[in-house]
Write a protein that holds these residues in place. Sequence first.
Motif, PDB file in Angstrom:
ATOM      1  N   ASP A 357      -0.510-150.762  15.482  1.00 47.46           N
ATOM      2  CA  ASP A 357      -0.323-151.293  16.831  1.00 47.46           C
ATOM      3  C   ASP A 357       0.996-150.813  17.437  1.00 47.46           C
ATOM      4  OD1 ASP A 357       1.396-152.636  15.187  1.00 47.46           O
ATOM      5  OD2 ASP A 357       0.846-154.660  15.864  1.00 47.46           O
ATOM      6  N   LYS A 358       1.640-149.873  16.788  1.00 50.41           N
ATOM      7  CA  LYS A 358       2.940-149.378  17.252  1.00 50.41           C
ATOM      8  C   LYS A 358       2.746-148.140  18.130  1.00 50.41           C
ATOM      9  CE  LYS A 358       5.414-151.252  13.290  1.00 50.41           C
ATOM     10  NZ  LYS A 358       4.250-152.078  12.868  1.00 50.41           N
ATOM     11  N   GLU A 359       3.073-148.281  19.402  1.00 54.49           N
ATOM     12  CA  GLU A 359       2.847-147.224  20.385  1.00 54.49           C
ATOM     13  C   GLU A 359       3.569-145.926  20.018  1.00 54.49           C
ATOM     14  OE1 GLU A 359       1.058-146.933  23.080  1.00 54.49           O
ATOM     15  OE2 GLU A 359       0.294-148.955  23.431  1.00 54.49           O
ATOM     16  N   GLU A 360       4.807-146.037  19.547  1.00 51.58           N
ATOM     17  CA  GLU A 360       5.567-144.822  19.255  1.00 51.58           C
ATOM     18  C   GLU A 360       4.941-144.018  18.119  1.00 51.58           C
ATOM     19  OE1 GLU A 360       9.523-145.647  17.992  1.00 51.58           O
ATOM     20  OE2 GLU A 360       8.950-147.342  16.715  1.00 51.58           O
ATOM     21  N   LEU A 361       4.357-144.703  17.153  1.00 53.69           N
ATOM     22  CA  LEU A 361       3.694-143.994  16.061  1.00 53.69           C
ATOM     23  C   LEU A 361       2.411-143.329  16.541  1.00 53.69           C
ATOM     24  CD1 LEU A 361       4.125-146.389  12.991  1.00 53.69           C
ATOM     25  CD2 LEU A 361       5.609-144.548  13.782  1.00 53.69           C
ATOM     26  N   VAL A 362       1.683-144.023  17.398  1.00 54.48           N
ATOM     27  CA  VAL A 362       0.449-143.457  17.954  1.00 54.48           C
ATOM     28  C   VAL A 362       0.762-142.197  18.757  1.00 54.48           C
ATOM     29  CG1 VAL A 362      -1.417-143.831  19.620  1.00 54.48           C
ATOM     30  CG2 VAL A 362      -0.806-145.642  17.996  1.00 54.48           C
ATOM     31  N   ALA A 363       1.838-142.248  19.545  1.00 60.01           N
ATOM     32  CA  ALA A 363       2.199-141.096  20.382  1.00 60.01           C
ATOM     33  C   ALA A 363       2.503-139.864  19.527  1.00 60.01           C
ATOM     34  CB  ALA A 363       3.408-141.442  21.244  1.00 60.01           C
ATOM     35  N   ILE A 364       3.239-140.054  18.442  1.00 58.88           N
ATOM     36  CA  ILE A 364       3.589-138.926  17.561  1.00 58.88           C
ATOM     37  C   ILE A 364       2.353-138.413  16.826  1.00 58.88           C
ATOM     38  CG2 ILE A 364       4.948-138.219  15.550  1.00 58.88           C
ATOM     39  CD1 ILE A 364       6.971-140.433  16.379  1.00 58.88           C
ATOM     40  N   ALA A 365       1.599-139.349  16.257  1.00 61.82           N
ATOM     41  CA  ALA A 365       0.415-138.968  15.479  1.00 61.82           C
ATOM     42  C   ALA A 365      -0.639-138.297  16.346  1.00 61.82           C
ATOM     43  CB  ALA A 365      -0.169-140.196  14.785  1.00 61.82           C
ATOM     44  N   HIS A 366      -0.733-138.723  17.612  1.00 63.98           N
ATOM     45  CA  HIS A 366      -1.750-138.148  18.491  1.00 63.98           C
ATOM     46  C   HIS A 366      -1.459-136.680  18.795  1.00 63.98           C
ATOM     47  CE1 HIS A 366      -4.114-137.998  22.440  1.00 63.98           C
ATOM     48  NE2 HIS A 366      -4.988-138.079  21.458  1.00 63.98           N
ATOM     49  N   VAL A 367      -0.198-136.341  18.954  1.00 59.07           N
ATOM     50  CA  VAL A 367       0.175-134.930  19.162  1.00 59.07           C
ATOM     51  C   VAL A 367      -0.215-134.108  17.934  1.00 59.07           C
ATOM     52  CG1 VAL A 367       2.099-133.325  19.467  1.00 59.07           C
ATOM     53  CG2 VAL A 367       2.053-135.478  20.741  1.00 59.07           C
ATOM     54  N   TYR A 368       0.059-134.658  16.756  1.00 50.56           N
ATOM     55  CA  TYR A 368      -0.326-133.981  15.513  1.00 50.56           C
ATOM     56  C   TYR A 368      -1.825-133.711  15.482  1.00 50.56           C
ATOM     57  CZ  TYR A 368      -1.797-133.616  10.646  1.00 50.56           C
ATOM     58  OH  TYR A 368      -2.415-133.227   9.491  1.00 50.56           O
ATOM     59  N   LEU A 369      -2.635-134.734  15.795  1.00 45.14           N
ATOM     60  CA  LEU A 369      -4.087-134.591  15.725  1.00 45.14           C
ATOM     61  C   LEU A 369      -4.620-133.624  16.772  1.00 45.14           C
ATOM     62  CD1 LEU A 369      -5.135-138.292  15.025  1.00 45.14           C
ATOM     63  CD2 LEU A 369      -5.139-136.376  13.425  1.00 45.14           C
ATOM     64  N   LEU A 370      -4.026-133.633  17.961  1.00 45.52           N
ATOM     65  CA  LEU A 370      -4.476-132.692  18.998  1.00 45.52           C
ATOM     66  C   LEU A 370      -4.233-131.244  18.556  1.00 45.52           C
ATOM     67  CD1 LEU A 370      -3.296-134.432  22.305  1.00 45.52           C
ATOM     68  CD2 LEU A 370      -5.630-134.258  21.402  1.00 45.52           C
ATOM     69  N   LEU A 371      -3.100-131.006  17.908  1.00 45.36           N
ATOM     70  CA  LEU A 371      -2.814-129.646  17.462  1.00 45.36           C
ATOM     71  C   LEU A 371      -3.681-129.238  16.271  1.00 45.36           C
ATOM     72  CD1 LEU A 371       1.067-129.436  17.822  1.00 45.36           C
ATOM     73  CD2 LEU A 371      -0.688-128.549  19.348  1.00 45.36           C
ATOM     74  N   MET A 372      -4.158-130.220  15.497  1.00 43.88           N
ATOM     75  CA  MET A 372      -5.031-129.894  14.356  1.00 43.88           C
ATOM     76  C   MET A 372      -6.412-129.411  14.791  1.00 43.88           C
ATOM     77  SD  MET A 372      -3.268-130.014  11.699  1.00 43.88           S
ATOM     78  CE  MET A 372      -1.859-129.543  12.731  1.00 43.88           C
ATOM     79  N   VAL A 373      -6.696-129.482  16.086  1.00 42.11           N
ATOM     80  CA  VAL A 373      -7.941-128.907  16.619  1.00 42.11           C
ATOM     81  C   VAL A 373      -8.044-127.434  16.219  1.00 42.11           C
ATOM     82  CG1 VAL A 373      -9.097-128.179  18.751  1.00 42.11           C
ATOM     83  CG2 VAL A 373      -8.215-130.509  18.536  1.00 42.11           C
ATOM     84  N   PHE A 374      -6.915-126.740  16.223  1.00 42.20           N
ATOM     85  CA  PHE A 374      -6.916-125.302  15.958  1.00 42.20           C
ATOM     86  C   PHE A 374      -7.144-124.965  14.484  1.00 42.20           C
ATOM     87  CE2 PHE A 374      -4.351-126.002  19.768  1.00 42.20           C
ATOM     88  CZ  PHE A 374      -4.925-125.097  20.645  1.00 42.20           C
ATOM     89  N   SER A 375      -7.076-125.969  13.619  1.00 44.82           N
ATOM     90  CA  SER A 375      -7.237-125.717  12.178  1.00 44.82           C
ATOM     91  C   SER A 375      -8.667-125.899  11.689  1.00 44.82           C
ATOM     92  CB  SER A 375      -6.346-126.666  11.362  1.00 44.82           C
ATOM     93  OG  SER A 375      -4.995-126.316  11.482  1.00 44.82           O
ATOM     94  N   GLN A 376      -9.508-126.531  12.487  1.00 40.24           N
ATOM     95  CA  GLN A 376     -10.799-126.966  11.965  1.00 40.24           C
ATOM     96  C   GLN A 376     -11.688-125.817  11.493  1.00 40.24           C
ATOM     97  OE1 GLN A 376     -11.201-130.227  11.314  1.00 40.24           O
ATOM     98  NE2 GLN A 376      -9.088-130.178  12.063  1.00 40.24           N
ATOM     99  N   PHE A 377     -11.883-124.812  12.328  1.00 39.47           N
ATOM    100  CA  PHE A 377     -12.771-123.714  11.919  1.00 39.47           C
ATOM    101  C   PHE A 377     -12.212-122.914  10.743  1.00 39.47           C
ATOM    102  CE2 PHE A 377     -13.954-119.250  12.059  1.00 39.47           C
ATOM    103  CZ  PHE A 377     -15.315-119.356  11.803  1.00 39.47           C
ATOM    104  N   PRO A 378     -10.952-122.442  10.797  1.00 36.14           N
ATOM    105  CA  PRO A 378     -10.465-121.640   9.666  1.00 36.14           C
ATOM    106  C   PRO A 378     -10.453-122.403   8.348  1.00 36.14           C
ATOM    107  CG  PRO A 378      -8.657-122.198  11.142  1.00 36.14           C
ATOM    108  CD  PRO A 378      -9.928-122.558  11.853  1.00 36.14           C
TER     109      PRO A 378
END
Length: 469
Positions: A357-378
């Motif tokens: 429920d911590k907004e600051e953690l969600v904000a950081i983790a969400h950037v990480y997950l958005l960038l992991m889009v590029f890793s899925q196929f390889p």
Amino acid sequence: MTFFLGYMEGGNKMDTKKIDAKIRHILIPAILENAFLILSDMILTGYIGRLTISEISAYGISTRIYGIYFSILKGFGIGAMVVFARAFGSKNKEKGLLYYKQALIISLFVAVIAAVGIWLFPNELLSTMSTDSRLLTYGASFLKVHVLAYPLLAIIHLNSAVFQADGNTKTPLYIATIGNGISVVLGYILILGFGPVKGLGLYGAAITNNVRIIVMMLVGLYLLFAKNGMFDRVKIEKPIFNMDMIKDVLKFGVPTAIGNSFWNFASVFLSTFILTYGEKFYAAYQIGLQAEGFCDMMASGFLTASMALASQAIGANDEKMYKSAYQRLSFYCLIISGINMIFLLLFSKQVLYLLTDKEELVAIAHVYLLLMVFSQFPEMKSKVLYGYIRSAGLSTLPTVIDTIGIWGVRVFLCYLVSTVLKMDIVWIWWIINADQWVKYLLSLLVFVVKKLINYLSVSPYKVARCSGR
């Protein structure tokens, strides 16, 4: 498109419905098995999360030791799956059983020696991650109990490898479901307590995991050797100890075990680098990894499917199946990686809010997950390529590729960015992407240069097949 899918040739017109059915038969149970594992791990973590902070932290560092041990034995089983599948592909269950026993001799010997080392020196091992006396005391107490069942993991992983080599991922799913069910029910009672039963804390967690391991081992052996089991009525007329077979098992099992454990070793360093940015960034990264579990769940099974189908085709000398399986697995990689990308782009933030429920953690983790889009196929396609490379007998090359990707790219560059250059943490996420692309491109290069799509027709490999290797 050919570049992304890998090297392909025409003339492969095998019934796609038949090969698709085989792929789904392997992939779907593997996905469900991983899904249940993720769910039970989250529930067990929830139980542990109700203990003291020292116990929680001690459990975390202790499970790193377990993770390394687990990954080595699992990797050995994955590697040995090649020789199992070749035997089953040639319709020779006696040979498959002989290979199983050679693998069991090797892995049990290593597993027992390693377990004794952990039992004798738990504090020394744990002190590599923490110097806090309370954590070391709790962690050592946990390991002293938990390690008693560790050698049985060798049997569990080899049982699973035998079933999967035969294209049967449903049975490992059933076994894992039983084990996960035990973790959820017995874990609650022994860790937290229920009614007259007093909770045992970390001891309860250790006992729960031990019971789960014992039950999974016994169920697996029963399904292999009991009436109507896979090896029921399979008789071995040759000596059980076969040096040539042991060499084959070592050739495929050892490099895979080493490569499979690399991530667990590297994660210790990566955690240290991320902690230089502050505890909130590390916490956010851990939450992001949990949310990314959906992608790992969907990707599970591709390595198993590629190794099983390719090795079976080699054992049966079925070139059409060999090529068709590769092309259809490449197609499914595109589909599943697309699903993962959509999940990360559209739904990952909602999942993060379920985890914290911590907004600051969600904000950081969400950037990480958005960038992991590029890793899925390889990441996913590398699993298919690794399976074919190992099945062709080039068992050390995936380990070399992992060494370059994990240590040469991920660990080294993350150290450079975090400690030397002190750049923004986003560069850590980009380096993780770079690691996946480097491993994919190197494995694709090996696949093309070695002409592995033509493995069953290229003369050097014919010699290798004729020799039984």
